[in-house]
Design an enzyme around this catalytic site. Structure first.
Site, PDB file in Angstrom:
ATOM      1  N   GLY A 206       0.820  -1.207   0.000  1.00  0.00           N
ATOM      2  CA  GLY A 206       0.000   0.000   0.000  1.00  0.00           C
ATOM      3  C   GLY A 206       0.848   1.248   0.000  1.00  0.00           C
ATOM      4  O   GLY A 206       1.955   1.267  -0.531  1.00  0.00           O
ATOM      5  N   SER A 207       0.305   2.292   0.635  1.00  0.00           N
ATOM      6  CA  SER A 207       0.938   3.608   0.541  1.00  0.00           C
ATOM      7  C   SER A 207       2.123   3.735   1.487  1.00  0.00           C
ATOM      8  O   SER A 207       2.218   3.040   2.503  1.00  0.00           O
ATOM      9  CB  SER A 207      -0.081   4.699   0.882  1.00  0.00           C
ATOM     10  OG  SER A 207      -0.340   4.708   2.272  1.00  0.00           O
ATOM     11  N   GLY A 210       0.754   5.025   5.041  1.00  0.00           N
ATOM     12  CA  GLY A 210       0.107   3.984   5.831  1.00  0.00           C
ATOM     13  C   GLY A 210       1.081   2.872   6.201  1.00  0.00           C
ATOM     14  O   GLY A 210       1.077   2.376   7.331  1.00  0.00           O
ATOM     15  N   GLY A 211       1.930   2.522   5.249  1.00  0.00           N
ATOM     16  CA  GLY A 211       2.871   1.431   5.482  1.00  0.00           C
ATOM     17  C   GLY A 211       3.904   1.752   6.547  1.00  0.00           C
ATOM     18  O   GLY A 211       4.197   0.924   7.413  1.00  0.00           O
ATOM     19  N   GLU A 230       5.496  -3.396   1.145  1.00  0.00           N
ATOM     20  CA  GLU A 230       5.801  -2.787  -0.154  1.00  0.00           C
ATOM     21  C   GLU A 230       5.181  -1.405  -0.120  1.00  0.00           C
ATOM     22  O   GLU A 230       3.962  -1.266  -0.057  1.00  0.00           O
ATOM     23  CB  GLU A 230       5.198  -3.648  -1.263  1.00  0.00           C
ATOM     24  CG  GLU A 230       5.475  -3.114  -2.655  1.00  0.00           C
ATOM     25  CD  GLU A 230       4.631  -3.824  -3.700  1.00  0.00           C
ATOM     26  OE1 GLU A 230       4.433  -5.046  -3.611  1.00  0.00           O
ATOM     27  OE2 GLU A 230       4.142  -3.125  -4.601  1.00  0.00           O
ATOM     28  N   CYS A 267       1.704  -0.944  -8.940  1.00  0.00           N
ATOM     29  CA  CYS A 267       2.935  -0.616  -8.213  1.00  0.00           C
ATOM     30  C   CYS A 267       4.140  -0.637  -9.141  1.00  0.00           C
ATOM     31  O   CYS A 267       5.177  -0.069  -8.816  1.00  0.00           O
ATOM     32  CB  CYS A 267       3.131  -1.563  -7.040  1.00  0.00           C
ATOM     33  SG  CYS A 267       2.787  -3.272  -7.435  1.00  0.00           S
TER      34      CYS A 267
END
Lengths: 473, 473
Positions: A206-207, A210-211, A230, A267
């Site tokens: 994800g982002s 957030g990650g 990732e 991605c």
């Protein structure tokens, strides 16, 4: 986040914890049987699931049917790995007589499944990186239960796929705790899940924002656990003048399709096109523009992503170092494709110009030398992919750029486009930070199951103890 | 830390960075030649180096000569790995025709050396975990230059070994930047080294406090890098009544020697002895006490370690849940051995009772059931080793305890003592946090070189590009 919602998360993790020992010791046939059953379950309900996915994501039936095929393919591929004994592999060093360092006891290297895995679904692959996606398939294959955190972009699909999976588990008399589901879009829910003491590893796609928040939470636990995240990638592509002199129109069309595929929500979407100062490069940019400008896109996955894309575009429009190569046409369902020219020197110096734009856009850099192209790659740093066009022959230039590409990327392509990631043994989907928080691991391909195994050496083990570590196939 | 000292660190890292590309591309014969040359260099100056090491560490010539033998053995062992092609291994998936997911391009999985490694020497192995120890040998074998941070416990030895190494590099016309040395005992020096943008990975063996500070610094970099840290372990040993009824005196003598070996300054020193409530256990504790009490120890490695040990002893002496099994005799050069009884329930509940005591001491827990023994293991959590005595036969009890041991430890022993870690292919020296910050890696044994390699998949690569990734052996 209410207390009840936290309690539901706790219950899912505890159910996973309760069956972790059973699953770690499960025989290959049981484990592969489940993976094959899940693949068949997806296919059995494919029509209804794809319709639901299309409603929630707008990705279209063609793409979504292909994604189901891929998801079933990789569930079966991991079943093959299990049947081949991969998670049960051992290395045996016989005892040697004498004093150390030559003399030694018998040592057998085995692998222990880590335990319950918290898996955060991605927005952009509602099947292949979601409830029954690659992270789940590889964790189950390794012997770990999974607790899935749904993505807010496709909550109903997630529940429907989870129901299918629960039906498969029921039908095989396997415990439902092997695959838990946690709802709730809030960041607090995710943090609560990662912090649970029984969670033994985390998988996230994800982002960056957030990650990294979840990665920090994993590191702030009393006992930190592996976090396979990732977090983003801008996927540079370098095209040398030679190949552009031969083949530029076909390459321009291929690249335009890759930049806009899935409205650019991949991605591995190629985000930075690096060209040398050469007439063939100029012609290529004109051809790329002509191919890109009229492409219609479907709507983006969530309003938040659309806002993020618009903000990225506005940021570049406001920058003195960037300019649009062409005026975009009106938006279709999704945003109109964009192409920017960015000054190479500014790109190298200013990290703000290197931020991922998740959507149908790319930037073109014209570099004055191979050295500057190398500097561009190093400025980009960690990336899932780097694509090198026109690198058929070994020269000082191609060698230098390949070396730089290897240093920053998990996959280096010499033809084609980076979108589309084959599920094979050799595949590597990861790269230095931020492409992956664990750059030595992959989240696509069969090596992904190694993320969930921890080596345990048994010293002078009796036969029963060697047999216990997963029934040998 | 003065500006000049920071500049020296920067210079060492930059020298390593300048040769990283050369070393990553080095042929197997060059790489293994260096490793063998370093082994021979150590042996050539062994007498002088051991004398210096003994002066600084007090570990004694016998132990130190053994350690040089081990260090040379593992340098040559990694040379064998290089010659066998391990760091250059590839996986090749041929292209397949058709649409995805079956159709795919050709993919070749290769490995890229990470780049300059910052290596923090350990106090307790002035040869085997220091300048030319396992971390350095495995990093050089993988294709990475190393910058060694010396340990303040043996600075002169570190410089002397480094001089030997520089002589070997000179003699082989290899650049000195392949092995840098950074002096300075301050924490600021270590943090500066870890934060340097050209450092690509960190290897650390040492204290929990120092290690977590450096681990945090690695995670706070703009681009975090892998941190392979061994931060502590209390190494539980469980002895069942059956084996103690047969063999308790020999086992007591073996265990007493292991607890006090090197004045207890081993990361694998057995710190917690778990016994069931049984007359054979009581007799064993008496025999262990008799064996332990008279053992003379040599001085500890540093005054700081001695202070730490004394504080740990004082902490247990002040605890209501702990009592001494015997009154210690007077200190010899090092502290007198200690044995404590700790209430098992208190041990499970109170993390303060589970802290590592680095020195010649252990605690005995008497558990009321196998369930409680399992709870003890889970309370301990990550550990380098767990030792299981009397586990010859599979029973519900031995199965349950083995499962718990596998969940917390990197190595599980069924005979002997955990001190002494053979260098083999099957060896695993690591474990869940805090035994290792990267529990899927090992710092001893040949798998250690995998820590410094990152997979890179090449897609449709031309022949020259496949050859570039390290000359194939």
């Amino acid at each position: 986040m209410s207390t009840t919602e936290f309690q539901l998360i706790d219950a899912a993790v505890e159910a996973a914890g309760a069956v972790a020992g059973f699953w770690a010791a499960s025989a290959p046939s049981v484990r592969s049987g489940l993976l094959r059953g899940l693949a068949s379950g997806l296919e059995q309900y494919q029509a209804a699931l794809v319709a639901l996915a299309d409603e929630e994501t707008g990705l279209g039936a063609g793409r979504l049917n292909g994604e189901v095929a891929r998801t079933a393919f990789q569930l079966r591929g991991f079943a093959d790995e299990v049947e081949a004994g991969v998670p049960y592999q051992t290395i045996d060093d016989q005892a040697a007589a004498g004093a150390p360092p030559v003399g030694r006891p018998r040592l057998t290297r085995t692998h222990e499944p880590l335990g319950p895995v918290a898996m955060f679904s991605a927005s952009n692959f509602p099947f292949a990186f979601s409830v029954l996606g690659g992270d789940t398939a590889s964790a189950l294959a390794a012997g770990c239960p999974v607790v899935v955190k749904t993505h807010s972009g496709h909550p109903r699909l997630s529940r429907a796929v989870h129901e299918v999976a629960q039906g498969v588990l029921d039908g095989m008399n396997l415990p439902g705790g092997l695959l838990g589901l946690v709802d709730g879009a809030s960041r607090a829910a995710g943090l609560h899940l990662v912090a649970h003491p029984q969670i033994a590893a985390v998988a996230f796609t994800g982002s960056y924002q957030g990650g990294t928040a979840l990665w920090k939470a994993a590191n702030e636990r009393r006992r930190p656990v592996p976090f396979f995240g990732e977090l983003g990638s801008i996927n540079p592509l370098i095209a040398l003048p030679g190949i552009l002199e031969r083949d530029s129109e076909a390459l321009a069309n291929t690249l335009a399709a890759s930049i806009t595929q899935g409205t650019g929500q991949f991605c591995t979407s190629p985000g930075v096109i690096v060209l040398l100062d050469h007439p063939a490069s100029d012609r290529f940019v004109a051809q790329l523009s002509a191919a890109l400008q009229p492409i219609k896109t479907h709507r983006m996955l969530t309003p938040g992503m659309r806002n993020g894309f618009d903000a990225g575009v506005a940021h570049l429009l406001a920058s003195d170092a960037a300019s649009q190569v062409f005026e975009p046409l009106a938006d279709s369902e999704g945003p109109a494709p964009r192409l920017f020219k960015v000054d190479a020197k500014a790109f190298i110096e200013d990290a703000n110009l290197r931020e991922e734009m998740f959507g149908p856009a790319a930037v073109v850099l014209t570099v004055e030398s191979i050295e500057q192209a190398t500097a561009v790659l190093h400025a980009i740093g960690g990336s899932l992919t780097a694509t090198l066009w026109g690198f058929e022959d070994a020269t000082d230039d191609t060698r230098a750029l390949l070396r730089a590409a290897r240093q920053i990327a998990g996959r280096v392509l010499f033809s084609g486009v980076p979108t589309g990631v084959a599920v094979t043994h050799a595949q590597q989907h990861g790269g230095p930070w931020p492409a992956s928080t664990q750059p030595q691991s992959t989240s696509v391909g069969y090596a992904a199951l190694q993320r969930y195994l921890r080596p345990v050496a048994l010293q002078d083990a009796p036969a029963w103890a060697l047999a216990q570590q997963g029934a040998q196939p």
